[in-house]
Design an enzyme around this catalytic site. Sequence first.
Site, PDB file in Angstrom:
ATOM      1  N   GLY A  51      -4.547  -1.437  -3.010  1.00 30.28           N
ATOM      2  CA  GLY A  51      -5.385  -0.848  -1.969  1.00 30.28           C
ATOM      3  C   GLY A  51      -6.809  -0.672  -2.451  1.00 30.28           C
ATOM      4  O   GLY A  51      -7.774  -1.089  -1.786  1.00 30.28           O
ATOM      5  N   GLY A  77      -5.497 -11.993  -5.115  1.00 32.99           N
ATOM      6  CA  GLY A  77      -5.034 -11.801  -3.733  1.00 32.99           C
ATOM      7  C   GLY A  77      -5.772 -10.650  -3.064  1.00 32.99           C
ATOM      8  O   GLY A  77      -6.071 -10.693  -1.869  1.00 32.99           O
ATOM      9  N   ASP A  78      -6.084  -9.628  -3.845  1.00 40.42           N
ATOM     10  CA  ASP A  78      -6.817  -8.476  -3.289  1.00 40.42           C
ATOM     11  C   ASP A  78      -8.238  -8.881  -2.901  1.00 40.42           C
ATOM     12  O   ASP A  78      -8.766  -8.445  -1.872  1.00 40.42           O
ATOM     13  CB  ASP A  78      -6.858  -7.328  -4.301  1.00 40.42           C
ATOM     14  CG  ASP A  78      -5.465  -6.860  -4.671  1.00 40.42           C
ATOM     15  OD1 ASP A  78      -4.574  -6.959  -3.812  1.00 40.42           O
ATOM     16  OD2 ASP A  78      -5.283  -6.411  -5.810  1.00 40.42           O
ATOM     17  N   GLY A 122      -4.896  -1.210  -8.559  1.00 43.27           N
ATOM     18  CA  GLY A 122      -4.139  -0.789  -7.377  1.00 43.27           C
ATOM     19  C   GLY A 122      -4.541  -1.697  -6.222  1.00 43.27           C
ATOM     20  O   GLY A 122      -5.742  -1.887  -5.980  1.00 43.27           O
ATOM     21  N   GLU A 143       2.292  -0.867  -1.512  1.00 46.67           N
ATOM     22  CA  GLU A 143       2.451  -0.061  -2.733  1.00 46.67           C
ATOM     23  C   GLU A 143       2.464   1.436  -2.437  1.00 46.67           C
ATOM     24  O   GLU A 143       2.354   2.238  -3.358  1.00 46.67           O
ATOM     25  CB  GLU A 143       1.333  -0.384  -3.746  1.00 46.67           C
ATOM     26  CG  GLU A 143       1.624  -1.638  -4.548  1.00 46.67           C
ATOM     27  CD  GLU A 143       0.614  -1.874  -5.667  1.00 46.67           C
ATOM     28  OE1 GLU A 143       0.960  -2.620  -6.585  1.00 46.67           O
ATOM     29  OE2 GLU A 143      -0.508  -1.337  -5.612  1.00 46.67           O
TER      30      GLU A 143
HETATM   31  O1  RIB Z   1      -2.943  -6.934  -7.141  1.00 45.73           O
HETATM   32  C1  RIB Z   1      -3.259  -6.507  -8.439  1.00 45.73           C
HETATM   33  C2  RIB Z   1      -2.902  -5.074  -8.606  1.00 45.73           C
HETATM   34  O2  RIB Z   1      -1.503  -4.942  -8.523  1.00 45.73           O
HETATM   35  C3  RIB Z   1      -3.288  -4.492  -9.939  1.00 45.73           C
HETATM   36  O3  RIB Z   1      -4.591  -3.968  -9.966  1.00 45.73           O
HETATM   37  C4  RIB Z   1      -2.209  -3.456 -10.186  1.00 45.73           C
HETATM   38  O4  RIB Z   1      -2.659  -2.152 -10.126  1.00 45.73           O
HETATM   39  C5  RIB Z   1      -1.131  -3.736  -9.137  1.00 45.73           C
HETATM   40  O5  RIB Z   1      -1.137  -2.801  -8.155  1.00 45.73           O
END
Ligand code: RIB
Length: 311
Positions: free
Chosen positions: A43, A252-253, A41, A141
């Site tokens: 976030g 990216g996260d 996810g 999201e």
């Molecule tokens: O940015 C990667 C994420 O995108 C994954 O972990 C997946 O859950 C989606 O939300």
Amino acid sequence: MMTGNVVVVGSLNMDVVVKTSRFPVEGETILGEEVHFVPGGKGANQAVAAARLGVRTTMLGAVGEDAFGQTLLQSLHGSGVEVGHVKQVGGTATGIASIMLAPADNSIVVVPGANGTVTAADVQASEHVIAEADIVLVQLEIPMEAVESAVEAAWKHGVPVILNPAPARSLPKQLLGKAAYITPNRSELQTLTGVDLSSRPLEEAVDALLDMGPGCVVATLGAEGAAWKQRGGRLTMQQSYPVSVVDTTGAGDAFNGGLASCLAMGRSLADSVGYAVRVSALAVTKFGAQDGMPTREEVERFHTNVGEAAT
Ligand code: RIB
């Protein structure tokens, strides 16, 4: 002693990752190699990234009252994220992401589930948490009303927002004008501006996005690193580092969590972008969106090593 305070308003998903030698074509069935259930996810990934880098991090979001939801909360807590403001909703499944991991790339289908129940009122109920933050980090999201509410609350209390426009969608100017930083990748930059990056220079799209209102565009460029520009400033490139790539999910996260943590600690934008690129480079060397997020010590060691290698 922890310095810096990051609040992340966003999604929590269980990632169902299927490793495969290639993507199936439409209508085709193929045999995959492995399946893994790992916390994800956007976030939650960004929150884990920030917390492992040593800043106080609070997550606002939602999970279902199910086993996946419990696992996700435990995973966040285990990385040091405060989860008391993640609501648990009955009658709705925790969000999942179906991820196909092929050697050269990945493809993702997200089913929002509980993430889709986050309301503006939920965010308003946690306004005091946002008011105390040094940086608020949001993605796309969760429902737009929740995103807008988070940005409004941060604006009201003078807290800078990093808006990570993922997954890509067009955004109202009113929202963009309240984001101190926006962090698109190439395809998100194209979607937001309509500038075709296969034929037009990156700076044209960056300028088009700056004209829509954010204070600074920080474009993530995968293996090429990142580029950033403030209104009235010049485009600055930050190169990445050669690493052995295992899994790019969450790269990216990692970048966004790294950027947020460094800015929250009061560092300059130039330093923070450099730091975020290193966090992201390290994250792709391990499997799993959250499992791959490095600690502050790992990033510092990497910095020393790449610094020495470059001299
Ligand atoms: O940015 C990667 C994420 O995108 C994954 O972990 C997946 O859950 C989606 O939300």
